[in-house]
Design an enzyme around this catalytic site. Structure first.
Site: not given
Ligand code: S3P
Length: 437
Positions: A29, A322, A349
């Protein structure tokens, strides 16, 4: 049937006895966002293979299209025709970054130096996320950018008549998005703009733009200048290591399991979670290391392991930010204590990832304590038998499914549609590699 998804986007996950197979994952990503943006800034045609069909990077592509960039996306191939830094056109409409913090922050850096005005908005989650971290440094460069009184989006950017002012800027938060936003604005500034980072963050921008990085002591100095000529690119985007983390942990915590994930990015600023898992006694092997397009890649084998707890903190946090939700699932299966400290960034987040991880794991029977900057849990087998929520957060959705596969009793996960933000085919891959005797 191991998993079922109903029309309300609730998935039912039953425990499985093994994970086996060979898989390849959609492109990374972070690299994909940058590939599209940098291709738009280059003069000429760029071509990217294995471009992910996930919502976040496609949102960046759609925003670029509103700024006049031509593209075609077919299968897994993205073609972009860029016109150089000054070929963007005033958008006829508000730009919608949807759920994507990367789209909003990177685009803001690029738009800060344009002569036309623009507005960037996002979904309910993105509209609560902190934007002062880009508004402040971009304003220092004479950009005319503002958010709400709370320091959130929508972001309003008024055009500038003159080049921005270059600066040296030490990042107060370790953030690759903020670093990249400033560097992109630096393309429109007189002289050289230097970002100084105290703690390393993902370095795709530096690699893909070929920027000079100097190290003094513990700090990285990354510079960009107005004259930088960005060439068009051809690249196969490596598999997303943050997506691979879900399958790796699933194989580690399930008996009789072994999976092979091919062509995953092994960029050292992205694979610190593998180091954490190795410290937890994980059985992980890396094969076929190579460096085809400036980004290291390789194949990863993960096998069932007897994990033990550990503490992650300090400088490690930005490099595993992440993967913390899925590392927490690994920790919940490990012997002993698993703790995350100095990770207050998790609260900013796609969801407040400290409270959402704590809520889901405690629902499954884990003894877990929430702290301001992390959590601490006692490992053991998950009981399951409960309903979990993705809290609209893709990483929570996928981590919850893995927790369900390894629980004693069936688990349901609400709002599973969130997974499409980074990995729309996630449930199909799960179905392909899970077995029940
Ligand atoms: C990203 C940087 C990280 C990460 C996000 C993607 C990027 O955010 O959490 O998923 O592509 O630059 P921060 O820069 O806010 O830490």
């Amino acid at each position: 049937m191991l998993t079922k998804q109903n029309e309300n986007n609730t998935v039912t996950v039953s425990p499985v006895s093994a994970l086996r197979g060979e898989i390849e994952l959609p492109g990374d990503k972070s690299i994909a966002h940058r590939a599209a943006l940098f291709a738009a800034l280059a003069k000429g045609e760029s071509l990217f293979e294995n471009f992910p069909n996930s919502q976040d990077p496609l949102t960046t592509v759609e925003c670029l299209a509103k700024l006049g960039i031509e593209y075609e996306f077919a299968g897994k191939t993205l073609w972009v025709l860029g016109g150089g830094p000054f070929a963007f056109r005033k958008p006829g409409d508000i730009l919608d970054a949807k759920n994507s913090g990367t789209t909003m922050r990177l685009l803001a850096g690029l738009l800060a130096g344009q002569s036309f005005p623009s507005v960037i908005t996002g979904d309910d989650s993105l509209l609560t996320r902190p934007m002062r971290r880009i508004i402040k440094p971009l304003s220092k460069m004479n950009a005319r950018i503002s958010g709400t009184r709370k320091g959130t989006a929508p972001l309003k950017i008024r055009g500038v008549k003159r080049p921005l002012k270059s600066m040296n800027y030490e990042l107060p938060v370790a953030s690759a998005q903020v670093k990249t936003a400033i560097l992109l604005a630096g393309l429109y500034a007189t002289g050289t703009t230097t970002v100084i980072e105290l703690f390393p963050t993902r370095d795709h921008t530096e690699r893909m733009l070929g920027l000079p990085v100097k190290k003094f002591g513990r700090k990285n100095y990354i510079s960009i200048s107005k004259m930088l000529n960005i060439p068009p690119a051809r690249m196969t985007i490596p598999g997303d290591p943050s997506s691979a983390a879900f399958f790796i942990v699933a194989a580690l915590i399930t008996p009789q399991s072994e999976i092979l994930i091919k062509n995953v990015s092994l960029n050292p600023t992205r694979t610190a979670f593998l180091k954490v898992l190795e410290r937890m006694n994980a059985n992980i092997v890396i094969l076929n290391r190579r460096n085809p397009d400036g980004e290291p890649i390789g194949d990863i084998i993960a096998k069932s392991s007897k994990l033990r707890g550990c503490t992650v903190e300090g400088e490690q946090i930005p490099l595993i930010i992440d993967e913390i939700p899925i590392l927490a699932v690994a920790g919940a299966h490990a012997d002993g204590i698993f703790a995350v400290k100095n990770a207050e960034e998790l609260r900013t987040k796609e969801s407040d990832r400290i409270s959402s991880v704590v809520a889901n794991l405690s629902a499954l029977g884990t003894r877990i304590k929430e702290m301001d900057d992390g959590f601490m849990l006692e490992g053991g087998r998950l009981k399951g038998g409960k309903s979990l929520d993705s809290y609209g957060d893709h990483r929570l959705a996928m981590a919850s499914v893995i927790a369900g596969l390894s629980s004693k009793k069936e688990v349901t996960v609400k709002n599973m549609q969130a997974a499409a933000v980074s990995f729309p085919g996630f449930m199909d891959v799960i179905k392909m590699i899970t077995y029940n005797n």
